[in-house]
Write a protein that holds these residues in place. Structure first.
Motif, short mmCIF file in Angstrom:
data_model
loop_
_atom_site.label_atom_id
_atom_site.label_comp_id
_atom_site.label_asym_id
_atom_site.label_seq_id
_atom_site.Cartn_x
_atom_site.Cartn_y
_atom_site.Cartn_z
N GLU A 182 19.80 60.39 34.45
CA GLU A 182 20.68 59.41 33.32
C GLU A 182 20.36 59.91 31.99
OE1 GLU A 182 19.11 58.01 35.90
OE2 GLU A 182 20.53 56.56 36.51
N LYS A 212 25.87 56.68 34.56
CA LYS A 212 25.16 56.77 35.86
C LYS A 212 26.03 57.33 36.89
CE LYS A 212 22.05 52.73 35.92
NZ LYS A 212 20.90 53.42 36.46
N ARG A 213 27.03 57.97 36.54
CA ARG A 213 27.72 58.54 37.11
C ARG A 213 27.83 60.13 37.19
NH1 ARG A 213 33.93 58.03 36.22
NH2 ARG A 213 33.70 58.83 38.38
N GLU A 229 26.32 52.06 32.13
CA GLU A 229 26.38 52.04 33.66
C GLU A 229 27.67 53.05 34.18
OE1 GLU A 229 25.18 49.30 36.13
OE2 GLU A 229 23.27 49.10 35.32
N ASP A 230 28.81 52.80 33.40
CA ASP A 230 29.99 53.31 33.90
C ASP A 230 30.22 55.05 33.30
OD1 ASP A 230 30.89 50.92 34.79
OD2 ASP A 230 31.89 50.33 32.88
N ILE A 270 38.60 61.08 35.77
CA ILE A 270 37.50 60.19 35.24
C ILE A 270 38.25 58.88 34.69
CG2 ILE A 270 35.72 60.16 33.46
CD1 ILE A 270 35.46 63.25 33.78
#
Length: 392
Positions: free
Chosen positions: A324, A291-292, A287-288, A272
């Motif tokens: 999310e 969203k993963r 988002e980093d 990660i």
């Protein structure tokens, strides 16, 4: 007339101690006797490395070819202690000031990822008949030591069994090749890889480490950086024109004069990436991180590594963003249960961040909003600071 008393000259400060004293004089940090002691230890290490280089450096690789004849090899330094005590700051000062040219500062997990890649390359080359010897550790260690006389690790921690199983042989070979290690960690060497699978196979590494690096505990009851975070700093309205500036200011206080870098975590064989990290804090854009496809084990690894997590630009989420939202719920639960801090910038109050009406997320997000509200309180912040101090 009585003879005047002889005044002993003060010992000359080394570059690390001088840099620390400048920060104290500028009131950027509080004076701390243990930090001063550590700065002196780092300066002493630098003097010894410099003297060795001056005595043996007859060519660009004089240190490499002459080190095996050295009767008293230079020991490195393993610094451990509470989050926020300035370990990384002082190591960075040492790294910048040292006269050693063949040096490298790297996060431990990034280094180990590189080691595994080098091992894989050697095995492929051996399979193709390009190199001799089926044991990759000696040539990999020799190649690393040929590039770096001094290796500085930030946030040394062992969580991956693949790392644990090779560390003893790898570092025994690195030290035999003359490498000097300086590392920071939250735990003493004997507490590395706690409850890890096959830990008994890891324990020889601890003995190798203690043989080749002195230990220094930077103990203390106060986390200076976190003391500067107040209730108004930990949940910001991203629509406010001042939000970006305020979160940057909070981040600088968390860094506490230390250097920002990248980091990585290894969880069950997966890596990660942490785009922004320093002094026990990590910073992500929504988002980093959300969203993963990450889960509870990943967030737990983050909570174990970092005392504070900054998450920027959390949007209002609806049913289209249920994944999310679920991850955000899990993240908040994990950090709340671990007693860690979350610094969040979001485009709505916590109780309005999730707009979906179906599924379990709507019900669960009520708990998330409540926990985010509690995590802003002075009581929670003080309690979290106490937990982090006890953990070290």
């Amino acid at each position: 007339m009585a003879p005047s008393a002889t005044v002993e000259p003060k010992p000359r400060q080394g570059p690390v101690r001088s840099a620390l004293e400048r920060l104290i004089a500028a009131r950027e940090i509080e004076p701390d006797p243990l930090q001063r002691h550590l700065a002196d230890r780092l300066d002493a290490l630098d003097r010894r490395l410099s003297a060795e280089i001056g005595a043996s450096k007859k060519s660009a690789l004089g240190w490499l070819f002459g080190k095996k004849r050295e009767a008293d090899p230079v020991k490195g330094l393993y610094v451990y202690g509470d989050v926020g005590r300035g370990k990384s700051m002082l190591m960075d000062m040492f790294f910048r000031q040292t006269a050693v040219a063949a040096k490298r500062r790297v996060h431990f997990h990034a280094f180990m990822a590189e080691v595994h890649e080098r091992i894989g390359e050697h095995r492929r080359a051996h399979k193709n008949g390009e190199v001799r010897g089926d044991d990759p550790i000696p040539p990999v260690a020799a190649a690393i030591a040929a590039q770096s006389r001094l290796l500085c690790f930030d946030e040394f921690t062992v969580t991956d069994i693949a790392d644990a199983m090779i560390l003893s042989r790898l570092f025994k070979a690195l030290f035999a090749n003359g490498l000097v290690l300086v590392a920071t960690s939250n735990v003493a060497p004997d507490a590395l890889y706690p409850d890890g699978l096959n830990r008994q196979l890891f324990l020889p590494f601890v003995e190798v480490l203690k043989k080749h690096a002195e230990t220094f505990e930077l103990a203390g009851a106060e986390d200076y950086r976190l003391a500067f975070l107040g209730e108004e700093d930990v949940y910001l309205d991203s629509r406010d024109p001042s939000a970006a500036e305020r979160i940057d200011a909070a981040w600088e206080r968390l860094l506490g004069g230390g250097r920002e870098t990248t980091a990585s975590l290894s969880v069950k064989g997966r890596t990660i990436p942490v785009p922004r990290a320093g002094n026990g804090a990590a910073r992500f854009a929504f988002e980093d991180l959300l969203k993963r496809p990450l889960g509870a084990q990943d967030y737990l690894a983050l909570a174990r590594r970092f005392h504070t997590l900054v998450v920027e630009d959390v949007p209002v989420m609806g049913e289209a963003e249920r994944n999310e939202a679920k991850r955000f719920i899990t993240l908040v639960d994990t950090f709340y249960d671990a007693g860690r801090r979350l610094v969040v910038s979001a485009e709505a109050p916590a109780n309005a961040l999730y707009q979906g009406r179906s599924g379990t997320e709507a019900f669960e997000f009520d708990r998330t909003a409540s926990r985010l509200f509690e995590m802003r309180s002075s009581e929670y912040l003080e309690r979290a600071n106490g937990e982090q101090t006890r953990e070290g």
